[in-house]
Motif scaffolding. Sequence first.
Motif, PDB file in Angstrom:
ATOM      1  N   ALA A  79       0.820  -1.218   0.000  1.00  0.00           N
ATOM      2  CA  ALA A  79       0.000   0.000   0.000  1.00  0.00           C
ATOM      3  C   ALA A  79       0.851   1.264   0.000  1.00  0.00           C
ATOM      4  CB  ALA A  79      -0.925   0.003   1.214  1.00  0.00           C
ATOM      5  N   GLY A  80       2.170   1.104  -0.020  1.00  0.00           N
ATOM      6  CA  GLY A  80       3.056   2.263  -0.080  1.00  0.00           C
ATOM      7  C   GLY A  80       3.400   2.853   1.270  1.00  0.00           C
ATOM      8  N   ILE A  81       3.126   2.119   2.339  1.00  0.00           N
ATOM      9  CA  ILE A  81       3.453   2.572   3.693  1.00  0.00           C
ATOM     10  C   ILE A  81       4.875   2.122   4.011  1.00  0.00           C
ATOM     11  CG2 ILE A  81       2.788   2.498   6.130  1.00  0.00           C
ATOM     12  CD1 ILE A  81       0.633   3.701   4.277  1.00  0.00           C
ATOM     13  N   ASP A  82       5.687   3.048   4.468  1.00  0.00           N
ATOM     14  CA  ASP A  82       7.075   2.730   4.806  1.00  0.00           C
ATOM     15  C   ASP A  82       7.123   2.156   6.224  1.00  0.00           C
ATOM     16  OD1 ASP A  82       9.860   2.557   4.631  1.00  0.00           O
ATOM     17  OD2 ASP A  82      10.124   4.583   5.454  1.00  0.00           O
ATOM     18  N   ILE A  83       7.133   0.832   6.315  1.00  0.00           N
ATOM     19  CA  ILE A  83       7.178   0.168   7.622  1.00  0.00           C
ATOM     20  C   ILE A  83       8.007  -1.101   7.488  1.00  0.00           C
ATOM     21  CG2 ILE A  83       5.093  -1.220   7.321  1.00  0.00           C
ATOM     22  CD1 ILE A  83       4.743  -0.033  10.439  1.00  0.00           C
ATOM     23  N   ASP A  84       8.656  -1.460   8.580  1.00  0.00           N
ATOM     24  CA  ASP A  84       9.455  -2.676   8.583  1.00  0.00           C
ATOM     25  C   ASP A  84       8.958  -3.583   9.707  1.00  0.00           C
ATOM     26  OD1 ASP A  84      10.291  -1.183  10.715  1.00  0.00           O
ATOM     27  OD2 ASP A  84      12.413  -1.229  10.210  1.00  0.00           O
ATOM     28  N   GLU A  85       9.571  -4.741   9.805  1.00  0.00           N
ATOM     29  CA  GLU A  85       9.157  -5.724  10.802  1.00  0.00           C
ATOM     30  C   GLU A  85       9.243  -5.196  12.235  1.00  0.00           C
ATOM     31  OE1 GLU A  85      10.543 -10.092  12.264  1.00  0.00           O
ATOM     32  OE2 GLU A  85      10.586  -9.719  10.104  1.00  0.00           O
ATOM     33  N   PRO A  86      10.334  -4.514  12.620  1.00  0.00           N
ATOM     34  CA  PRO A  86      10.362  -3.971  13.993  1.00  0.00           C
ATOM     35  C   PRO A  86       9.244  -2.963  14.268  1.00  0.00           C
ATOM     36  CG  PRO A  86      12.575  -4.025  13.101  1.00  0.00           C
ATOM     37  CD  PRO A  86      11.638  -4.367  11.972  1.00  0.00           C
ATOM     38  N   GLY A  87       8.846  -2.205  13.275  1.00  0.00           N
ATOM     39  CA  GLY A  87       7.750  -1.265  13.447  1.00  0.00           C
ATOM     40  C   GLY A  87       6.426  -1.972  13.698  1.00  0.00           C
ATOM     41  N   VAL A  88       6.200  -3.067  12.977  1.00  0.00           N
ATOM     42  CA  VAL A  88       4.978  -3.847  13.178  1.00  0.00           C
ATOM     43  C   VAL A  88       5.022  -4.542  14.542  1.00  0.00           C
ATOM     44  CG1 VAL A  88       3.617  -5.802  12.332  1.00  0.00           C
ATOM     45  CG2 VAL A  88       4.524  -4.140  10.722  1.00  0.00           C
ATOM     46  N   ARG A  89       6.182  -5.050  14.919  1.00  0.00           N
ATOM     47  CA  ARG A  89       6.315  -5.697  16.240  1.00  0.00           C
ATOM     48  C   ARG A  89       6.033  -4.706  17.367  1.00  0.00           C
ATOM     49  NH1 ARG A  89       8.178 -10.788  16.303  1.00  0.00           N
ATOM     50  NH2 ARG A  89       9.229 -11.537  14.441  1.00  0.00           N
ATOM     51  N   ALA A  90       6.496  -3.475  17.218  1.00  0.00           N
ATOM     52  CA  ALA A  90       6.233  -2.455  18.234  1.00  0.00           C
ATOM     53  C   ALA A  90       4.735  -2.175  18.328  1.00  0.00           C
ATOM     54  CB  ALA A  90       6.999  -1.181  17.908  1.00  0.00           C
ATOM     55  N   ALA A  91       4.073  -2.071  17.187  1.00  0.00           N
ATOM     56  CA  ALA A  91       2.626  -1.852  17.177  1.00  0.00           C
ATOM     57  C   ALA A  91       1.900  -3.052  17.778  1.00  0.00           C
ATOM     58  CB  ALA A  91       2.132  -1.596  15.752  1.00  0.00           C
ATOM     59  N   LEU A  92       2.386  -4.251  17.496  1.00  0.00           N
ATOM     60  CA  LEU A  92       1.793  -5.463  18.044  1.00  0.00           C
ATOM     61  C   LEU A  92       1.885  -5.446  19.570  1.00  0.00           C
ATOM     62  CD1 LEU A  92       1.603  -8.806  16.588  1.00  0.00           C
ATOM     63  CD2 LEU A  92       2.899  -8.814  18.681  1.00  0.00           C
ATOM     64  N   ASP A  93       3.027  -5.055  20.094  1.00  0.00           N
ATOM     65  CA  ASP A  93       3.196  -4.970  21.551  1.00  0.00           C
ATOM     66  C   ASP A  93       2.268  -3.919  22.156  1.00  0.00           C
ATOM     67  OD1 ASP A  93       5.119  -6.953  21.444  1.00  0.00           O
ATOM     68  OD2 ASP A  93       6.815  -5.545  21.489  1.00  0.00           O
ATOM     69  N   GLU A  94       2.141  -2.776  21.495  1.00  0.00           N
ATOM     70  CA  GLU A  94       1.249  -1.717  21.987  1.00  0.00           C
ATOM     71  C   GLU A  94      -0.200  -2.196  22.009  1.00  0.00           C
ATOM     72  OE1 GLU A  94       1.769   1.730  19.539  1.00  0.00           O
ATOM     73  OE2 GLU A  94       3.927   1.812  19.930  1.00  0.00           O
ATOM     74  N   GLN A  95      -0.614  -2.872  20.946  1.00  0.00           N
ATOM     75  CA  GLN A  95      -1.996  -3.347  20.869  1.00  0.00           C
ATOM     76  C   GLN A  95      -2.247  -4.467  21.875  1.00  0.00           C
ATOM     77  OE1 GLN A  95      -4.053  -1.490  19.273  1.00  0.00           O
ATOM     78  NE2 GLN A  95      -2.383  -0.314  18.388  1.00  0.00           N
ATOM     79  N   ALA A  96      -1.217  -5.257  22.194  1.00  0.00           N
ATOM     80  CA  ALA A  96      -1.364  -6.306  23.205  1.00  0.00           C
ATOM     81  C   ALA A  96      -1.661  -5.696  24.567  1.00  0.00           C
ATOM     82  CB  ALA A  96      -0.102  -7.164  23.262  1.00  0.00           C
ATOM     83  N   VAL A  97      -0.988  -4.605  24.895  1.00  0.00           N
ATOM     84  CA  VAL A  97      -1.235  -3.916  26.161  1.00  0.00           C
ATOM     85  C   VAL A  97      -2.660  -3.383  26.203  1.00  0.00           C
ATOM     86  CG1 VAL A  97      -0.578  -1.917  27.545  1.00  0.00           C
ATOM     87  CG2 VAL A  97       1.194  -3.362  26.551  1.00  0.00           C
ATOM     88  N   ILE A  98      -3.089  -2.786  25.113  1.00  0.00           N
ATOM     89  CA  ILE A  98      -4.450  -2.234  25.049  1.00  0.00           C
ATOM     90  C   ILE A  98      -5.484  -3.346  25.178  1.00  0.00           C
ATOM     91  CG2 ILE A  98      -6.109  -1.058  23.554  1.00  0.00           C
ATOM     92  CD1 ILE A  98      -3.665   0.536  22.442  1.00  0.00           C
ATOM     93  N   ALA A  99      -5.271  -4.465  24.464  1.00  0.00           N
ATOM     94  CA  ALA A  99      -6.221  -5.574  24.510  1.00  0.00           C
ATOM     95  C   ALA A  99      -6.316  -6.156  25.916  1.00  0.00           C
ATOM     96  CB  ALA A  99      -5.803  -6.659  23.515  1.00  0.00           C
ATOM     97  N   ARG A 100      -5.177  -6.329  26.568  1.00  0.00           N
ATOM     98  CA  ARG A 100      -5.164  -6.860  27.927  1.00  0.00           C
ATOM     99  C   ARG A 100      -5.903  -5.908  28.875  1.00  0.00           C
ATOM    100  NH1 ARG A 100      -2.423 -10.904  29.532  1.00  0.00           N
ATOM    101  NH2 ARG A 100      -0.919 -10.775  27.872  1.00  0.00           N
ATOM    102  N   ARG A 101      -5.657  -4.625  28.713  1.00  0.00           N
ATOM    103  CA  ARG A 101      -6.320  -3.619  29.550  1.00  0.00           C
ATOM    104  C   ARG A 101      -7.829  -3.648  29.335  1.00  0.00           C
ATOM    105  NH1 ARG A 101      -3.471   1.238  28.369  1.00  0.00           N
ATOM    106  NH2 ARG A 101      -1.869   0.369  29.711  1.00  0.00           N
ATOM    107  N   MET A 102      -8.266  -3.855  28.103  1.00  0.00           N
ATOM    108  CA  MET A 102      -9.703  -3.925  27.804  1.00  0.00           C
ATOM    109  C   MET A 102     -10.347  -5.078  28.556  1.00  0.00           C
ATOM    110  SD  MET A 102      -9.591  -3.125  23.739  1.00  0.00           S
ATOM    111  CE  MET A 102     -11.263  -2.658  23.368  1.00  0.00           C
ATOM    112  N   PHE A 103      -9.679  -6.229  28.595  1.00  0.00           N
ATOM    113  CA  PHE A 103     -10.244  -7.384  29.287  1.00  0.00           C
ATOM    114  C   PHE A 103     -10.221  -7.204  30.801  1.00  0.00           C
ATOM    115  CE2 PHE A 103     -10.060  -9.613  25.296  1.00  0.00           C
ATOM    116  CZ  PHE A 103     -11.182 -10.444  25.378  1.00  0.00           C
ATOM    117  N   ILE A 104      -9.197  -6.580  31.308  1.00  0.00           N
ATOM    118  CA  ILE A 104      -9.114  -6.335  32.753  1.00  0.00           C
ATOM    119  C   ILE A 104     -10.209  -5.368  33.187  1.00  0.00           C
ATOM    120  CG2 ILE A 104      -7.723  -5.260  34.566  1.00  0.00           C
ATOM    121  CD1 ILE A 104      -5.255  -6.459  33.149  1.00  0.00           C
TER     122      ILE A 104
END
Length: 107
Positions: A79-104
Amino acid sequence: MTTFDDRERAFENMFANDQELQFRIQARRNRLLGEWAAAKMGLTPEETDAYAKAVVQADFEEAGDEDVIRKLVGDMTSAGIDIDEPGVRAALDEQAVIARRMFIEAQ
């Protein structure tokens, strides 16, 4: 002997509940990650919903997060977005925190 049997059943139930909770958190994380990626790619609300579901489904291809990361990096690069694997991993970690917080907070 019934005390030990009861205790064993209780531990088995606790383990099953923990596994189910982890599965739900991971599915929520993947959905949030799909929505994050869709926003970066400028998708419409309908496309965002479909894409988030596709990210959740992608996690069933193999064990671990590699399948989800590979999908997001490929789709976002296409899609033309400049992102690499570490950038996606960082977003994955951020979303994991949010998801866990939602369930708590829901409990």
